[in-house]
Enzyme design. Structure first.
Site: not given
Ligand code: ATR
Length: 282
Positions: A106, A70
């Site tokens: 997210d 990420k």
């Protein structure tokens, strides 16, 4: 001879075999009759940047990036949106005109799941206690700040990590509490979120005494394997509304699918059941 031009997307991770994202996106592709593929991409950490930069050349519409890529996703992208920049990580890459755009879904996935799971019980007008200060915590904290919670009480085993997160994101609304004080930190909370790996299959249990937490607080665990963690079971046993973490995984997938395949998909009960069944088989 028929000619096909399927849309390609996938998820990069290391390891990647456990990822449920291909199952989620595969379900939506089938449901919407889209000519496309969403594939697991096993990419070593030292090769993440190269693999990400290759996405446009391989004709990919984009990709998800999961652990441990990420951060690499953020660094390798041509453009990073403000949200991913604040969170310090990107989980969704979109290729447009040969350029790679990075975002993070997210936070949205977390909040959508929380709202869907808690309904009217959700109280965002009282302090929220967040356990953990890792990557997942950053997305949760940003989501809660943007949702308007008056205060976040951030509790992490390594206090320094919580202090750093609070200084970077807090704007004065994050109070750091010591791990040893975590039980007392629950007094007056409207929401408790576990973002640590404790309680996950194969990890130690989360040791937390909920006695001081108000009876109307909502409890959310972002761990989804097992679905019913010890924390959620303890919360339900004393009458708190408890929300499991699977919905966060399902909802974070929605914006990526829409960007790549052109249809905003729905998180249905049927999809949830498919993933629950798959989790049960491992
Ligand atoms: P993620 O990106 O999923 O958040 P991470 O960055 O590795 O993963 O963060 C894991 C979180 O779980 C951290 O907050 C970690 O605490 P530390 O910052 O002190 O490492 C927390 N955690 C993991 N195992 C733990 C344990 N046994 N006791 C307390 N906290 C734990």
């Amino acid at each position: 001879m028929s000619s096909r031009n399927p849309i390609l997307a996938g998820v990069m991770g290391w390891p990647i075999g456990h990822s449920r994202s291909p199952l989620i996106h595969g379900y939506w592709l089938k449901r919407h009759g889209i000519d496309g593929y969403y594939v697991p991409l096993s990419v070593k950490p030292q090769e993440a940047a190269e693999a990400i930069r290759a996405l446009p050349k391989l004709g990919f519409a984009g990709a998800n990036c999961t652990v441990p890529h990420k951060h690499a996703a953020l660094a390798a992208a041509d453009e990073v949106d403000a949200l991913a920049g604040r969170i310090g990580a990107a989980n969704t890459l979109v290729v447009r005109d040969g350029r790679i755009f990075a975002t993070n879904t997210d936070a949205e996935g977390f909040l959508t799941n929380l709202k869907a799971g808690a309904g009217v019980a959700l109280r965002l007008d009282r302090p929220a206690v967040v356990l953990g200060a890792g990557g997942a915590a950053r997305a949760v904290v940003v989501a809660l700040l943007d949702a308007g919670v008056p205060e976040i009480v951030l509790v992490n085993r390594t206090r320094d990590r919580a202090e750093t997160l609070a200084a970077e994101l807090g704007a004065g609304r994050i109070r750091v509490a010591s791990w040893d004080d975590r039980n007392r930190a629950l007094a007056g909370a409207g929401l408790l979120v576990n973002t640590t790996s404790m309680g996950m299959q194969g990890q130690p249990p989360l040791e937390l005494d909920l006695a001081d937490m108000p009876a109307d607080a909502v409890v959310n665990d972002i761990v989804y394997a097992p679905l019913e963690t010890g924390l959620l079971a303890a919360a339900r046993a004393r009458g708190n509304v408890a929300v499991d973490g699977l919905g966060m995984l399902l909802h974070q997938a929605v914006p990526g699918f829409e960007a790549w395949f052109g249809v905003r998909p729905e998180v249905t009960a049927e999809l949830r059941q498919i993933i629950v069944r798959d989790l049960g088989e491992t």
